[in-house]
Write a protein that holds these residues in place. Structure first.
Motif, PDB file in Angstrom:
ATOM      1  N   THR A   3      -8.190   6.467 -12.229  1.00 46.43           N
ATOM      2  CA  THR A   3      -8.136   5.489 -11.143  1.00 46.43           C
ATOM      3  C   THR A   3      -9.102   5.978 -10.070  1.00 46.43           C
ATOM      4  O   THR A   3      -9.457   7.149 -10.033  1.00 46.43           O
ATOM      5  CB  THR A   3      -6.707   5.384 -10.572  1.00 46.43           C
ATOM      6  N   THR A   4      -9.498   5.085  -9.196  1.00 46.44           N
ATOM      7  CA  THR A   4     -10.426   5.506  -8.145  1.00 46.44           C
ATOM      8  C   THR A   4      -9.673   6.211  -7.034  1.00 46.44           C
ATOM      9  O   THR A   4      -8.466   6.020  -6.845  1.00 46.44           O
ATOM     10  CB  THR A   4     -11.174   4.292  -7.548  1.00 46.44           C
ATOM     11  N   LYS A   5     -10.407   7.010  -6.283  1.00 46.54           N
ATOM     12  CA  LYS A   5      -9.807   7.727  -5.150  1.00 46.54           C
ATOM     13  C   LYS A   5      -9.241   6.728  -4.136  1.00 46.54           C
ATOM     14  O   LYS A   5      -8.147   6.927  -3.609  1.00 46.54           O
ATOM     15  CB  LYS A   5     -10.863   8.616  -4.497  1.00 46.54           C
ATOM     16  N   ASP A   6      -9.968   5.634  -3.882  1.00 45.99           N
ATOM     17  CA  ASP A   6      -9.484   4.605  -2.951  1.00 45.99           C
ATOM     18  C   ASP A   6      -8.175   3.988  -3.435  1.00 45.99           C
ATOM     19  O   ASP A   6      -7.252   3.763  -2.649  1.00 45.99           O
ATOM     20  CB  ASP A   6     -10.529   3.501  -2.768  1.00 45.99           C
ATOM     21  N   HIS A   7      -8.108   3.695  -4.736  1.00 46.80           N
ATOM     22  CA  HIS A   7      -6.899   3.113  -5.323  1.00 46.80           C
ATOM     23  C   HIS A   7      -5.722   4.063  -5.140  1.00 46.80           C
ATOM     24  O   HIS A   7      -4.632   3.654  -4.704  1.00 46.80           O
ATOM     25  CB  HIS A   7      -7.148   2.828  -6.811  1.00 46.80           C
ATOM     26  N   TYR A  85      -3.142  -1.207 -16.068  1.00 47.74           N
ATOM     27  CA  TYR A  85      -3.303   0.202 -16.429  1.00 47.74           C
ATOM     28  C   TYR A  85      -2.267   0.590 -17.470  1.00 47.74           C
ATOM     29  O   TYR A  85      -1.109   0.189 -17.367  1.00 47.74           O
ATOM     30  CB  TYR A  85      -3.103   1.108 -15.201  1.00 47.74           C
ATOM     31  N   ARG A  86      -2.649   1.403 -18.447  1.00 45.96           N
ATOM     32  CA  ARG A  86      -1.689   2.007 -19.366  1.00 45.96           C
ATOM     33  C   ARG A  86      -1.077   3.191 -18.632  1.00 45.96           C
ATOM     34  O   ARG A  86      -1.786   4.109 -18.242  1.00 45.96           O
ATOM     35  CB  ARG A  86      -2.359   2.476 -20.654  1.00 45.96           C
ATOM     36  N   ILE A  87       0.212   3.145 -18.419  1.00 47.23           N
ATOM     37  CA  ILE A  87       0.896   4.157 -17.612  1.00 47.23           C
ATOM     38  C   ILE A  87       0.637   5.568 -18.127  1.00 47.23           C
ATOM     39  O   ILE A  87       0.349   6.473 -17.349  1.00 47.23           O
ATOM     40  CB  ILE A  87       2.410   3.877 -17.551  1.00 47.23           C
ATOM     41  N   GLU A  91      -4.036   9.421 -14.702  1.00 42.88           N
ATOM     42  CA  GLU A  91      -4.160  10.864 -14.492  1.00 42.88           C
ATOM     43  C   GLU A  91      -3.533  11.346 -13.181  1.00 42.88           C
ATOM     44  O   GLU A  91      -3.039  12.463 -13.116  1.00 42.88           O
ATOM     45  CB  GLU A  91      -5.635  11.265 -14.542  1.00 42.88           C
ATOM     46  N   THR A  92      -3.553  10.528 -12.150  1.00 44.63           N
ATOM     47  CA  THR A  92      -3.030  10.942 -10.851  1.00 44.63           C
ATOM     48  C   THR A  92      -1.502  10.856 -10.876  1.00 44.63           C
ATOM     49  O   THR A  92      -0.939   9.771 -11.044  1.00 44.63           O
ATOM     50  CB  THR A  92      -3.588  10.043  -9.731  1.00 44.63           C
ATOM     51  N   PRO A  93      -0.807  12.000 -10.705  1.00 37.27           N
ATOM     52  CA  PRO A  93       0.658  12.005 -10.827  1.00 37.27           C
ATOM     53  C   PRO A  93       1.377  11.005  -9.914  1.00 37.27           C
ATOM     54  O   PRO A  93       2.280  10.309 -10.370  1.00 37.27           O
ATOM     55  CB  PRO A  93       1.049  13.445 -10.467  1.00 37.27           C
ATOM     56  N   LEU A  94       0.987  10.909  -8.652  1.00 36.95           N
ATOM     57  CA  LEU A  94       1.672   9.989  -7.743  1.00 36.95           C
ATOM     58  C   LEU A  94       1.478   8.538  -8.186  1.00 36.95           C
ATOM     59  O   LEU A  94       2.437   7.765  -8.222  1.00 36.95           O
ATOM     60  CB  LEU A  94       1.187  10.168  -6.300  1.00 36.95           C
TER      61      LEU A  94
END
Length: 121
Positions: A3-7, A85-87, A91-94
């Motif tokens: 995912t993007t940093k902004d997202h 998104y496929r859960i 990659e970002t845990p939060l």
């Protein structure tokens, strides 16, 4: 899935209080109860109703919400797509934890049986 940093920042800074009414409306519109919604939230996070009410009152961000949560060890069994998104690939845990909650609410609203929603290995 990256995912993007902004997202990720947008999700982290979103307040649980701003999303909770949408969760409640969604499940009630489909004939499910707030008690069932709270059961799902408690299974994922360990939060009792009073904890949820306190987090809403304090306008906790999702970052704060999940920092306090005791995320269920079986949460990784939640798979599938949510919001494009496929859960299991997030990659970002939060962001993945927020999507777990979204997915559980969706399953509740779609009429899935509670024993299937509250996964066990």
């Amino acid at each position: 899935m990256k995912t993007t940093k902004d997202h990720d920042e947008r999700i982290a800074n979103m307040t649980f209080a701003s999303v909770y009414p949408h969760y409640a409306a969604k499940v009630e519109k489909k004939g499910r109860t707030l008690e069932e919604l709270h059961q799902v939230i408690e299974w994922l996070t360990g939060f009792k109703v009073k904890d949820v009410q306190r987090l809403i009152k304090n306008k906790a961000t999702f970052e704060q919400f999940f920092a306090e949560a005791a995320v269920n060890p079986n949460a990784s069994l939640i798979t599938g797509s949510i919001c494009g998104y496929r859960i299991e690939e997030i990659e970002t845990p939060l962001t993945r934890q927020v999507r777990y909650l979204d997915k559980l609410v969706d399953e509740l609203a779609k009429g899935r049986k509670m024993d299937k929603i509250l996964r066990s290995p």
